[in-house]
Design an enzyme around this catalytic site. Structure first.
Site, mmCIF file in Angstrom:
data_model
loop_
_atom_site.group_PDB
_atom_site.id
_atom_site.type_symbol
_atom_site.label_atom_id
_atom_site.label_comp_id
_atom_site.label_asym_id
_atom_site.label_seq_id
_atom_site.Cartn_x
_atom_site.Cartn_y
_atom_site.Cartn_z
ATOM 1 N N ASN A 161 -27.747 18.988 -46.244
ATOM 2 C CA ASN A 161 -28.107 20.195 -46.997
ATOM 3 C C ASN A 161 -27.084 21.315 -46.789
ATOM 4 O OD1 ASN A 161 -29.082 20.225 -44.321
ATOM 5 N ND2 ASN A 161 -30.504 21.874 -44.804
ATOM 6 N N GLU A 202 -32.090 20.632 -34.036
ATOM 7 C CA GLU A 202 -32.519 21.581 -35.074
ATOM 8 C C GLU A 202 -33.260 20.753 -36.115
ATOM 9 O OE1 GLU A 202 -32.165 24.642 -34.677
ATOM 10 O OE2 GLU A 202 -30.322 25.012 -33.548
ATOM 11 N N CYS A 256 -33.557 24.049 -43.646
ATOM 12 C CA CYS A 256 -34.548 23.869 -42.585
ATOM 13 C C CYS A 256 -35.344 25.150 -42.379
ATOM 14 C CB CYS A 256 -33.892 23.403 -41.298
ATOM 15 S SG CYS A 256 -32.574 24.476 -40.729
ATOM 16 N N GLU A 268 -28.701 27.250 -31.088
ATOM 17 C CA GLU A 268 -27.321 27.333 -31.527
ATOM 18 C C GLU A 268 -26.997 28.789 -31.837
ATOM 19 O OE1 GLU A 268 -27.547 23.788 -34.532
ATOM 20 O OE2 GLU A 268 -25.565 23.872 -33.584
HETATM 21 P P1 NAI Z 1 -32.157 12.324 -41.248
HETATM 22 O O1 NAI Z 1 -32.697 13.184 -40.175
HETATM 23 O O2 NAI Z 1 -32.447 10.881 -41.169
HETATM 24 O O3 NAI Z 1 -30.561 12.543 -41.348
HETATM 25 C C1 NAI Z 1 -29.843 13.570 -40.698
HETATM 26 C C2 NAI Z 1 -28.594 12.988 -40.060
HETATM 27 O O4 NAI Z 1 -28.978 12.015 -39.090
HETATM 28 C C3 NAI Z 1 -27.678 12.248 -41.042
HETATM 29 O O5 NAI Z 1 -26.328 12.438 -40.644
HETATM 30 C C4 NAI Z 1 -28.076 10.803 -40.832
HETATM 31 O O6 NAI Z 1 -27.069 9.891 -41.199
HETATM 32 C C5 NAI Z 1 -28.324 10.791 -39.343
HETATM 33 N N1 NAI Z 1 -29.170 9.690 -38.881
HETATM 34 C C6 NAI Z 1 -30.112 8.997 -39.587
HETATM 35 N N2 NAI Z 1 -30.660 8.051 -38.808
HETATM 36 C C7 NAI Z 1 -30.080 8.134 -37.594
HETATM 37 C C8 NAI Z 1 -30.233 7.424 -36.364
HETATM 38 N N3 NAI Z 1 -31.106 6.436 -36.242
HETATM 39 N N4 NAI Z 1 -29.483 7.793 -35.313
HETATM 40 C C9 NAI Z 1 -28.607 8.813 -35.412
HETATM 41 N N5 NAI Z 1 -28.403 9.509 -36.546
HETATM 42 C C10 NAI Z 1 -29.131 9.179 -37.627
HETATM 43 O O7 NAI Z 1 -32.661 12.929 -42.614
HETATM 44 P P2 NAI Z 1 -32.684 12.233 -44.053
HETATM 45 O O8 NAI Z 1 -33.195 10.845 -43.970
HETATM 46 O O9 NAI Z 1 -31.382 12.428 -44.693
HETATM 47 O O10 NAI Z 1 -33.762 13.150 -44.780
HETATM 48 C C11 NAI Z 1 -35.138 12.942 -44.514
HETATM 49 C C12 NAI Z 1 -35.866 14.252 -44.497
HETATM 50 O O11 NAI Z 1 -35.430 15.018 -43.382
HETATM 51 C C13 NAI Z 1 -35.595 15.148 -45.687
HETATM 52 O O12 NAI Z 1 -36.424 14.819 -46.754
HETATM 53 C C14 NAI Z 1 -35.880 16.496 -45.116
HETATM 54 O O13 NAI Z 1 -37.262 16.753 -45.186
HETATM 55 C C15 NAI Z 1 -35.491 16.387 -43.667
HETATM 56 N N6 NAI Z 1 -34.199 17.001 -43.359
HETATM 57 C C16 NAI Z 1 -34.194 18.160 -42.651
HETATM 58 C C17 NAI Z 1 -33.006 18.798 -42.371
HETATM 59 C C18 NAI Z 1 -32.991 20.076 -41.619
HETATM 60 O O14 NAI Z 1 -32.017 20.811 -41.680
HETATM 61 N N7 NAI Z 1 -34.011 20.372 -40.864
HETATM 62 C C19 NAI Z 1 -31.723 18.279 -42.840
HETATM 63 C C20 NAI Z 1 -31.831 17.004 -43.519
HETATM 64 C C21 NAI Z 1 -33.040 16.417 -43.775
#
Ligand code: NAI
Ligand code: MG
Length: 492
Positions: A163, A261, A295, A473
């Site tokens: 994002n 975060e 977020c 952070e």
């Molecule tokens: P995610 O948390 O799975 O991805 C975030 C990062 O973690 C990406 O770089 C991803 O490749 C990495 N990642 C994924 N699985 C991992 C693992 N097993 N070990 C280490 N790194 C890993 O989020 P995703 O699947 O892209 O989105 C799912 C939901 O998460 C979204 O619908 C949203 O609600 C939320 N989200 C929240 C964010 C925030 O800033 N709080 C940012 C992105 C997503």
């Protein structure tokens, strides 16, 4: 034709990287695999990049471990100079970074330019911090001298979301490097480009080879082996609560520290005595900036009933004026949703609410760029009169969906604000300083904004409580994540 004009007409940005950045140079994936990254504004692929795996991660961590003795022993003020030059190079390359960010993420060019300027400012800020990571001395009386030094923890891992691809990369890489740590970063597979460009700029700024590596690929193939690597001493993760829990578990096996975060469901408390025009602007910006994929978005409006009807009417008018479209088009202030998969998730939440009979004030549907008939978009949406236990109140939607919780007074507002498991930020709009300070004290959140949502800068600490995360952070406090305290005590 200039870079923006050329990208608008071709849908592509020339010269984007297609390899990892390891040990001071571009490195193809060991297995040779590639992936595509899509332009959400047109729902079509715009570039290819390396699909890394555990072997690439091992090479990157090797190189970061080799660079650690070099970088950690560089004079702190010299580390600061490299970060300062990096800030300048980010500014010089701002337009390319911003356009790459729009193509990868779907956000508007104005938002992306703001993010790039913020990233440069982040490097400036931590450039100045590199030679101020001071220790303390401890009073043991005249027979001892006792002091502490802050030593860098070692190799740090940075797992970055889609994002805000560049902002969290900058805000965790800059303090890590300032503290003397080396870096292996993994951008999200939806948005790999700006982290790669940043790694090359840092190298050009004078960072030694291996001090900042970027490995691209999926969370399972790259993120998981990086989080599990025994040589990684601190992991900074931004993303979903579920993935963050897995990263923390992986770190626990190596007794490594984490900054997480995670998600938010942040309340914007609007009291009847507020400046209404100001509150309307801020409530709209808090949830509709970056199409709600933030977020810390203000995704819940907690509003005093006395103001409810008038406020919702003014907010609806404000929201209807938003111009939705491709991030690179002129005059757009509301961009796309990151991926088809994520769009489906947002639509699912709103469809569920509709089925439960929730009142839709405005929006409520997936849509396309009106100029092209393409892209992944979701209308800015307001759902009114919510029950506190409704899933759209309790769960992070991570899209342009504002849910409204009317309340009778400030006491009920504070209770409503605290009604979820997430506790990232809170906004308060009131002219009454006592009510503002009460809310600031009693709402559980890592940061509270009074009369300006998202107020603050790189100087102000940022992070969540409970299921929104752990650690902070931004600010000088971020250096602590990348430092370990050693005390030295001498008998005189
Ligand atoms: P995610 O948390 O799975 O991805 C975030 C990062 O973690 C990406 O770089 C991803 O490749 C990495 N990642 C994924 N699985 C991992 C693992 N097993 N070990 C280490 N790194 C890993 O989020 P995703 O699947 O892209 O989105 C799912 C939901 O998460 C979204 O619908 C949203 O609600 C939320 N989200 C929240 C964010 C925030 O800033 N709080 C940012 C992105 C997503
Ligand atoms: Mg995922």
């Amino acid at each position: 034709m200039d870079m923006l004009g050329a990208t608008r007409s071709s849908g592509r940005l020339a010269g984007l990287p297609d390899s990892h950045f390891i040990d001071g140079g571009w490195a193809a994936a060991a297995a040779g695999a590639m992936m595509e990254t899509c332009d959400p504004g047109s729902a079509s692929p715009h570039a290819r990049f390396a699909a890394g795996d555990a072997e690439d991660v091992a090479r990157a961590v090797d190189s970061a471990a080799r660079a650690f003795p070099v970088w950690s022993r560089a004079l702190p003020r010299e580390r600061g100079k490299v970060l300062s030059r990096a800030a300048e190079l980010v500014r010089q390359d701002a337009e390319r970074l911003a356009i790459a960010e729009v193509l990868d993420s779907g956000k508007t060019l104005a938002e992306a330019r703001g993010d790039v300027a913020g990233a440069a400012r982040t490097f400036d800020y931590y450039a100045g911090a590199a030679d101020k990571n001071e220790g303390r001395s401890f009073p043991l009386g005249e027979n001892y001298t006792s002091f502490s030094v802050n030593e860098p923890v070692g190799v740090s891992a940075h797992i970055i979301p889609w994002n805000y691809p560049l902002s969290p990369a900058a805000r965790s890489i800059a303090p890590a490097l300032a503290a003397g740590c080396t870096v292996v970063a993994k951008p999200a597979e939806q948005t790999p480009m700006t982290a790669l460009i940043l790694a090359e700029l840092l190298h050009r700024a004078g960072l030694p080879a291996g001090a900042c590596n970027v490995v691209t690929g999926t969370g399972a193939a790259v993120g998981a082996p990086l989080a599990a690597d025994r040589r990684v001493r601190h992991i900074t993760f931004t993303g979903s609560t579920a993935t963050g829990i897995g990263v923390m578990a992986a770190a626990a096996r190596n007794v490594a520290s984490v900054t997480l975060e995670l998600g938010g469901k942040s309340p914007n408390i609007v009291l009847a005595d507020c400046d209404i025009g100001l509150a309307v602007e801020n409530v709209a910006g808090a949830i509709f900036e970056n199409a709600g994929q933030i977020c810390s978005a203000g995704s819940r409006l907690v509003i005093e009933r006395a103001l409810h009807t008038e406020f919702i009417e003014r907010l609806r008018k404000r929201v209807r004026a938003l111009r939705l479209g491709h991030g690179l088009a002129d005059g757009i202030d509301f961009g796309a949703i990151s991926s088809a998969e994520h769009l489906k998730k947002i639509a699912g939440y709103v469809e569920g609410a509709k089925a439960r009979g929730v009142e839709i004030v405005t929006g409520g549907n997936a849509t396309v760029d009106p100029a092209t008939g393409r892209g992944w978009f979701f209308e800015p949406t307001i759902l009114d009169g919510m029950a506190w236990d409704d899933p759209v109140v309790q769960e992070e939607i991570f899209g342009p969906v504002l849910v409204v919780q009317p309340v009778d007074d400030v006491d009920e507002a504070i209770a409503a604000a605290n009604c979820t498991d997430l506790a990232l930020v809170a906004g308060v709009f009131t002219r009454d300083i006592s009510k503002a300070l009460r809310a600031a004290r009693e709402v559980d959140a890592g940061q509270v904004y009074v009369n300006e949502y998202f107020a603050g800068g790189i100087e102000t600490p940022f992070g969540g409580n409970r299921r929104s995360g752990i650690g902070r952070e931004k600010g000088l406090i971020a250096l602590a994540s990348y430092s370990k305290t050693k005390s030295v005590t001498i008998r005189i």
